[in-house]
Design a protein around this motif. Structure first.
Motif, PDB file in Angstrom:
ATOM      1  N   MET A   1       0.834  -1.212   0.000  1.00 57.92           N
ATOM      2  CA  MET A   1       0.000   0.000   0.000  1.00 57.92           C
ATOM      3  C   MET A   1       0.866   1.258   0.000  1.00 57.92           C
ATOM      4  SD  MET A   1      -3.206  -0.778   2.528  1.00 57.92           S
ATOM      5  CE  MET A   1      -3.826   0.897   2.422  1.00 57.92           C
ATOM      6  N   LYS A   2       0.221   2.387  -0.169  1.00 57.75           N
ATOM      7  CA  LYS A   2       0.952   3.658  -0.210  1.00 57.75           C
ATOM      8  C   LYS A   2       0.449   4.556   0.917  1.00 57.75           C
ATOM      9  CE  LYS A   2       2.249   2.101  -4.253  1.00 57.75           C
ATOM     10  NZ  LYS A   2       3.560   1.453  -4.411  1.00 57.75           N
ATOM     11  N   PRO A   3       1.314   5.436   1.416  1.00 56.14           N
ATOM     12  CA  PRO A   3       0.883   6.329   2.500  1.00 56.14           C
ATOM     13  C   PRO A   3      -0.266   7.252   2.068  1.00 56.14           C
ATOM     14  CG  PRO A   3       3.270   6.404   2.219  1.00 56.14           C
ATOM     15  CD  PRO A   3       2.716   5.643   1.050  1.00 56.14           C
ATOM     16  N   ALA A   4      -1.130   7.589   3.027  1.00 57.37           N
ATOM     17  CA  ALA A   4      -2.141   8.622   2.798  1.00 57.37           C
ATOM     18  C   ALA A   4      -1.416   9.977   2.764  1.00 57.37           C
ATOM     19  CB  ALA A   4      -3.171   8.587   3.923  1.00 57.37           C
TER      20      ALA A   4
ATOM     21  N   ASN B   1       3.031   3.285   5.143  1.00 62.80           N
ATOM     22  CA  ASN B   1       2.730   2.529   3.919  1.00 62.80           C
ATOM     23  C   ASN B   1       1.471   1.678   4.087  1.00 62.80           C
ATOM     24  OD1 ASN B   1       4.989   3.607   2.740  1.00 62.80           O
ATOM     25  ND2 ASN B   1       6.192   1.724   2.738  1.00 62.80           N
ATOM     26  N   MET B   2       1.289   1.128   5.278  1.00 61.78           N
ATOM     27  CA  MET B   2       0.122   0.276   5.515  1.00 61.78           C
ATOM     28  C   MET B   2      -1.079   1.093   6.010  1.00 61.78           C
ATOM     29  SD  MET B   2       1.695  -3.274   7.004  1.00 61.78           S
ATOM     30  CE  MET B   2       3.076  -2.746   7.983  1.00 61.78           C
TER      31      MET B   2
END
Lengths: 172, 295
Positions: B1-4, B42-43
């Motif tokens: 996943m990618k950071p908000a 990231n998560m």
């Protein structure tokens, strides 16, 4: 939480080439290298620092590029796996050793291994078995090809050592 | 996943970092080496409004010796600690704890202060800090204060740091002459978080009896745990395998119920705690005896 944070300008050198780019703060260095600079040799596996596939050198130090923001690399000099071979395509001795010793199977983890081993041999040209295993332990190969990789490290160390003594011999 | 998405600042001084933290209306996170925070971003387990990156605060990267203590800047990497001749010779327990942290690439980026502030109960550094009676220096809007390691770790991933405070330095005493030490752990794979581990220090008195035993367990509770009953069982006694075994049993009985998870059951962690105490004591006493021989 901001909907979107303003992009900022970063300047960095990758494999000897200077780049200037606008990046959102949340962009990881791995995604910037792949998506921003189209350097897709750096592989993204787990995205939380466990697998080591995304390793790159930042100012000579091997790091997980998924655990660094691109903005943190502003002003840095990087080397990715694309920087290993010479511009004419001649492979680096570590890459040659991987080919000869079957150090790559599916190849997904290979870029991370190559960078990790490059850093090791730069700082310690004839590493102990323990030092090699310590470094390889930080990289995951799900084909479980570790023994061939281990052999490749020994072979690469020997190749690099031979190249160094050849260049140190006057008249050679 | 990618950071908000988040806002990002990279101050160059501690004072700027503190004012960024205190000026933030929402949640702010300090980014040190990023080896714990980046996975959380990231998560999307962490979704801060602001990330304050300490990576450009050059003044927090140092290892110095003064007044019988090593002072280590919070932004010093684990790799620098690992490679420090000063650390290896003056506080070998710190060196031993450092090389057990994860893998070389993680130690290249991961910092001394980051591990403390993350306060993972299975991590090596919090246990090392408690074992060595470290002093943690923090700077906040009201100035500087220092916190003892034992008071710093409050519970799982929670420290005594206030929201606008920055950990700047940790100070550990150098190894006392005649003192023995051990740092031992059991992990499924080299470099993984330990299922259980122990930091042990001990000396031998003139008659060869154990004295000043200090035992700190990690991986078995919400913070580093001192099995004081086991420490008392050792002090004043003649060292030997039976004593280490007895102290191990006592430690595994007296600790609260350890965490049970996919890596190890509570029962197994309790068992390992005893084994770690036994092995740690044996190793620490052997070093104390050797140190006496050298004197």
């Amino acid at each position: 939480m901001p909907e979107v944070a303003a992009a900022r300008k970063i300047r960095l050198k990758v494999n000897g080439v200077a780049h200037e780019a606008l990046v959102e703060p949340r962009t990881t260095l791995a995604d910037f290298l792949r998506g921003g600079l189209a350097l897709t040799g750096t592989h993204v596996g787990c995205e939380h620092g466990v697998c080591g596939a995304c390793a790159v050198l930042v100012d000579g130090t091997a790091v997980r590029s998924c655990l660094m923001l691109a903005v943190q690399a502003d002003g840095a000099e990087l080397m990715t796996v694309e920087g290993l071979a010479e511009s004419d395509g001649k492979l680096h001795p570590i890459q040659e050793a991987f080919v000869e010793e079957h150090g790559l199977q599916c190849g997904f983890c290979t870029p991370g291994f190559l960078i990790a081993i490059y850093e090791l041999l730069e700082s310690d040209p004839s590493p102990s078995e323990e030092a090699i295993r310590d470094v390889l332990g930080g990289q995951m190969c799900r084909c479980t090809g570790y023994q061939s990789i281990l052999r490749a490290v020994h072979s690469a160390a020997a190749k690099l050592g031979a190249a160094r003594s050849a260049s140190a011999t006057p008249g050679a | 996943m990618k950071p908000a998405p988040f806002e990002y600042v990279a101050p160059t001084t501690v004072e700027e970092a503190v004012s960024s933290l205190s000026g933030c209306d929402g949640e702010a996170k300090l980014l040190a080496g990023g080896q714990s925070l980046m996975p959380l971003l990231n998560m999307r387990l962490a979704r801060p409004d602001l990330v304050v990156d300490l990576g450009r605060v050059a003044a927090l990267d140092y290892i110095r010796e003064s007044d019988g203590r090593l002072a280590i800047g919070a932004m010093t990497s684990k790799r620098s600690v690992e490679r420090s001749g000063l650390v290896a010779s003056r506080q070998p327990l710190l060196h031993a704890a450092t090389v057990l942290v994860a893998h070389p690439q993680i130690r290249n980026r991961g910092t001394v202060g980051g591990s403390m502030a993350q306060a993972d109960p299975a991590a090596e550094y919090p246990a090392m800090a408690v074992a060595l009676d470290a002093e943690l220096r923090v700077v906040g809007p009201d100035g500087e204060r220092s916190i003892n390691a034992e008071d710093f770790f409050v519970t799982y991933l929670t420290t005594a740091l206030q929201p606008a405070e920055v950990l700047t330095e940790i100070r550990v005493p150098v190894l006392a002459p005649g003192s023995g030490w051990a740092f031992t752990e059991v992990a499924r794979r080299h470099g993984d978080f330990a299922m259980a581990g122990a930091a042990v220090t001990v000396t031998l008195d003139a008659g060869g009896h154990c004295a000043d035993a200090k035992i700190v367990l990690f991986g078995v509770g919400p913070v580093p745990v001192r099995p004081r009953g086991a420490e008392q069982a050792v002090n004043g006694e003649r060292p030997g395998e039976d004593l280490y075994r007895q102290a191990g049993r006592k430690a595994s009985e007296e600790i609260d119920e350890p965490l049970s998870d996919v890596h190890a059951s509570a029962e197994y962690r309790r068992h390992l705690a005893g084994v770690m105490v036994r092995r740690g004591l044996a190793e620490a006493v052997a070093r104390a005896a050797a140190a006496r021989g050298d004197a």
